[in-house]
Motif scaffolding. Structure first.
Motif, PDB file in Angstrom:
ATOM      1  N   GLU A  63       0.855  -1.186   0.322  1.00 59.35           N
ATOM      2  CA  GLU A  63       0.091  -0.145   0.100  1.00 59.35           C
ATOM      3  C   GLU A  63       0.866   1.210  -0.032  1.00 59.35           C
ATOM      4  O   GLU A  63       0.461   2.440  -0.451  1.00 59.35           O
ATOM      5  N   LEU A  64       2.141   1.195   0.545  1.00 54.38           N
ATOM      6  CA  LEU A  64       2.796   2.512   0.778  1.00 54.38           C
ATOM      7  C   LEU A  64       3.770   2.642  -0.670  1.00 54.38           C
ATOM      8  O   LEU A  64       4.272   3.889  -0.684  1.00 54.38           O
ATOM      9  N   LEU A  65       4.122   1.506  -1.127  1.00 56.11           N
ATOM     10  CA  LEU A  65       5.198   1.741  -2.267  1.00 56.11           C
ATOM     11  C   LEU A  65       4.345   2.372  -3.442  1.00 56.11           C
ATOM     12  O   LEU A  65       2.919   1.920  -3.494  1.00 56.11           O
ATOM     13  N   PRO A  66       4.847   3.167  -4.473  1.00 59.06           N
ATOM     14  CA  PRO A  66       4.120   3.797  -5.452  1.00 59.06           C
ATOM     15  C   PRO A  66       3.756   2.828  -6.617  1.00 59.06           C
ATOM     16  O   PRO A  66       3.494   3.435  -7.618  1.00 59.06           O
ATOM     17  N   THR A  67       3.625   1.709  -6.340  1.00 63.60           N
ATOM     18  CA  THR A  67       3.201   0.877  -7.468  1.00 63.60           C
ATOM     19  C   THR A  67       2.727  -0.739  -6.670  1.00 63.60           C
ATOM     20  O   THR A  67       3.032  -1.011  -5.623  1.00 63.60           O
ATOM     21  N   GLU A  68       1.698  -1.619  -7.592  1.00 64.35           N
ATOM     22  CA  GLU A  68       1.402  -2.605  -6.954  1.00 64.35           C
ATOM     23  C   GLU A  68       1.953  -3.674  -7.763  1.00 64.35           C
ATOM     24  O   GLU A  68       1.660  -5.092  -7.517  1.00 64.35           O
ATOM     25  N   ASP A  69       2.932  -3.435  -8.650  1.00 64.83           N
ATOM     26  CA  ASP A  69       3.662  -4.555  -9.292  1.00 64.83           C
ATOM     27  C   ASP A  69       4.912  -5.048  -8.440  1.00 64.83           C
ATOM     28  O   ASP A  69       6.042  -5.082  -9.132  1.00 64.83           O
ATOM     29  N   VAL A  70       4.688  -5.546  -7.306  1.00 67.85           N
ATOM     30  CA  VAL A  70       5.811  -5.824  -6.629  1.00 67.85           C
ATOM     31  C   VAL A  70       5.448  -6.993  -5.928  1.00 67.85           C
ATOM     32  O   VAL A  70       4.350  -7.508  -5.440  1.00 67.85           O
ATOM     33  N   MET A  71       6.475  -7.836  -5.541  1.00 67.49           N
ATOM     34  CA  MET A  71       6.221  -8.790  -4.448  1.00 67.49           C
ATOM     35  C   MET A  71       7.457  -8.984  -3.469  1.00 67.49           C
ATOM     36  O   MET A  71       8.649  -8.681  -3.819  1.00 67.49           O
ATOM     37  N   ILE A  72       7.159  -9.726  -2.340  1.00 71.45           N
ATOM     38  CA  ILE A  72       8.425  -9.862  -1.319  1.00 71.45           C
ATOM     39  C   ILE A  72       8.968 -11.030  -1.934  1.00 71.45           C
ATOM     40  O   ILE A  72       8.573 -12.137  -1.832  1.00 71.45           O
ATOM     41  N   LEU A  73      10.294 -10.832  -1.554  1.00 70.79           N
ATOM     42  CA  LEU A  73      11.272 -11.916  -1.969  1.00 70.79           C
ATOM     43  C   LEU A  73      11.747 -12.464  -0.424  1.00 70.79           C
ATOM     44  O   LEU A  73      11.533 -13.779  -0.556  1.00 70.79           O
ATOM     45  N   SER A  74      11.932 -11.580   0.319  1.00 73.60           N
ATOM     46  CA  SER A  74      12.475 -12.030   1.799  1.00 73.60           C
ATOM     47  C   SER A  74      12.127 -10.865   2.674  1.00 73.60           C
ATOM     48  O   SER A  74      12.323  -9.773   2.224  1.00 73.60           O
ATOM     49  N   GLN A  75      12.176 -11.165   3.815  1.00 76.84           N
ATOM     50  CA  GLN A  75      12.155 -10.227   4.855  1.00 76.84           C
ATOM     51  C   GLN A  75      12.734 -10.854   6.236  1.00 76.84           C
ATOM     52  O   GLN A  75      12.650 -12.053   6.476  1.00 76.84           O
ATOM     53  N   ASN A  76      13.351 -10.268   6.932  1.00 74.62           N
ATOM     54  CA  ASN A  76      13.976 -10.687   8.264  1.00 74.62           C
ATOM     55  C   ASN A  76      13.550  -9.499   9.237  1.00 74.62           C
ATOM     56  O   ASN A  76      13.760  -8.167   8.650  1.00 74.62           O
ATOM     57  N   ILE A  77      13.358  -9.920  10.369  1.00 74.25           N
ATOM     58  CA  ILE A  77      13.000  -8.806  11.167  1.00 74.25           C
ATOM     59  C   ILE A  77      13.558  -9.506  12.787  1.00 74.25           C
ATOM     60  O   ILE A  77      13.548 -10.642  13.023  1.00 74.25           O
TER      61      ILE A  77
END
Length: 131
Positions: A65-79
């Motif tokens: 929702e905050l990035l200026p495109t919907e054409d993205v997907m998460i590849l990885s995240q670490n928290i």
């Protein structure tokens, strides 16, 4: 996507009853640390501790929702969880684009969640791919 390295994104989230109860309703995680006030206090916390994966939901909101495109997907995240989050905490989210790979269209962000006491409650990295 038109993003610049070092570009910053900020947003404020509140961990309210709706989010807390919704998480429990969907995932049925009723661990005593998250649901029993006295249990959490006996373990040294101020109150029951919110589920850490609520913050992962906020990361999903950032990408979707905050990035200026919907054409993205998460590849990885670490928290990395550093301090507890409690019911009704307001968290300031900050993400900075730290690395871009135009060849494979991958962007890496460093992020952190900061509470009202200016303590970092969690930080990490998230990689997204444009398509």
């Amino acid at each position: 996507m038109i993003l610049q390295e070092n570009q910053a994104f900020k947003h404020q989230f509140k961990v309210d009853d709706h989010i807390y109860n919704g998480f429990i309703s969907v995932f049925d995680d009723r661990n005593s640390l998250h649901t029993d006030e006295e249990f959490a206090k006996n373990k040294g916390f101020q109150s029951k501790v919110m589920h850490g994966n609520i913050l992962n939901g906020f990361l999903s909101y950032f990408v979707g929702e905050l990035l200026p495109t919907e054409d993205v997907m998460i590849l990885s995240q670490n928290i990395n969880f550093k301090n507890p989050v409690y019911l009704d905490d307001v968290l300031n989210f900050e993400a900075i684009l730290t690395d871009q790979s135009e060849a494979v269209q991958v962007n890496t962000f460093s992020f952190k969640f900061i509470n009202a006491s200016l303590k970092t409650v969690a930080s990490g990295k998230i990689q997204i791919k444009e398509f």
